[in-house]
Design a protein around this motif. Sequence first.
Motif, PDB file in Angstrom:
ATOM      1  N   LEU A  61       0.471 -16.959  47.067  1.00  0.00           N
ATOM      2  CA  LEU A  61      -0.853 -17.549  47.306  1.00  0.00           C
ATOM      3  C   LEU A  61      -1.494 -17.000  48.575  1.00  0.00           C
ATOM      4  O   LEU A  61      -2.715 -16.836  48.644  1.00  0.00           O
ATOM      5  N   ILE A  62      -0.679 -16.711  49.582  1.00  0.00           N
ATOM      6  CA  ILE A  62      -1.222 -16.204  50.844  1.00  0.00           C
ATOM      7  C   ILE A  62      -1.043 -14.696  50.981  1.00  0.00           C
ATOM      8  O   ILE A  62      -1.533 -14.102  51.944  1.00  0.00           O
ATOM      9  N   GLY A  63      -0.376 -14.063  50.027  1.00  0.00           N
ATOM     10  CA  GLY A  63      -0.045 -12.647  50.165  1.00  0.00           C
ATOM     11  C   GLY A  63      -1.251 -11.742  50.280  1.00  0.00           C
ATOM     12  O   GLY A  63      -1.219 -10.726  50.980  1.00  0.00           O
ATOM     13  N   GLY A  64      -2.346 -12.088  49.606  1.00  0.00           N
ATOM     14  CA  GLY A  64      -3.533 -11.247  49.645  1.00  0.00           C
ATOM     15  C   GLY A  64      -4.300 -11.296  50.946  1.00  0.00           C
ATOM     16  O   GLY A  64      -5.238 -10.500  51.149  1.00  0.00           O
ATOM     17  N   LEU A  65      -3.914 -12.194  51.847  1.00  0.00           N
ATOM     18  CA  LEU A  65      -4.656 -12.335  53.097  1.00  0.00           C
ATOM     19  C   LEU A  65      -4.481 -11.126  54.017  1.00  0.00           C
ATOM     20  O   LEU A  65      -5.330 -10.870  54.872  1.00  0.00           O
ATOM     21  N   THR A  66      -3.404 -10.380  53.836  1.00  0.00           N
ATOM     22  CA  THR A  66      -3.208  -9.190  54.668  1.00  0.00           C
ATOM     23  C   THR A  66      -4.349  -8.194  54.480  1.00  0.00           C
ATOM     24  O   THR A  66      -4.850  -7.607  55.439  1.00  0.00           O
TER      25      THR A  66
END
Length: 295
Positions: A61-66
């Motif tokens: 869920l947070i992986g794309g924030l990079t």
Amino acid sequence: MSQFDGDQPPPFEIAEPVTWRSPIIFNSPHSGSIYPEQFLSASRIDLAGLRRSEDSFMDELIGGLTDAGFPVVRVNFPRSYVDVNREPYELDPRMFTGRLPSFANTRSMRVAGGLGTIPRVVGDGEEIYRERLSVEDALGRIEQLYKPYHRALRRLIYKAHQTFGTVILVDCHSMPSTGIAPEEPRRSDIVIGDRYETSCAPQIPNIIDDLLRSLGYSVTRNKPYAGGFITEHYGNPASGLHAVQLELNRAVYMDERHCERGPRFNQVAADFLTLANALAAIPLEDLGPFRAAAE
């Protein structure tokens, strides 16, 4: 650990953006799903039972924030094997053969509940192990997994703090939709934990609360989760170090029974990006006593 050598992923991963947009770090310490074979062999619970303790898919869920300019930390080993959201030596002497070191914390509430650094039970209270473990096994896990993770997290926090003068650590977790007690109602969609207004500046949970409500989530604060060791240990607002914990109701984004992503999964991931952007808009001078480093 040999289970994480060779072709296996590393015990934890830090994905840094090419250019940091802001000093905001997203952390997923409990979504690890790589189970060492020796651990599975020693467990009296099958893999599906062990996975009930995971914050399943939170790292995704947070992986794309990079890609959007925010560093993301993820742990690959399961919390039921080693829980990095505890003190380094919260250990239950009833679990081990041999003598624990004198500095071990054997009397914390988390140890009493079976949820120490080396957990005795999974989230619903079921005992994990068939037999006692050796003290050497427990200390080895702490040396080889727990300590390297926290050293790396501290370095990342230090890097952000040195560069920007402040840092926000967003510790991301998920929770069962209901508690163990059958009479307990369904939990809210999000629980914001700031250790009862001690781990971060008040505007941070206020912004998160307002934004998530505007997106249609139900929100509560600090109950039943006020933030664990990571939130308490790394949060020091007076020094410009802010830590906030987010507990996301698993029913919002996944099928709890079958441990599968749900129909709202992609929308929830998009909402995390909206949240990251909102936090990045906070003026740095509002977050700490230090000015941003000169360019």
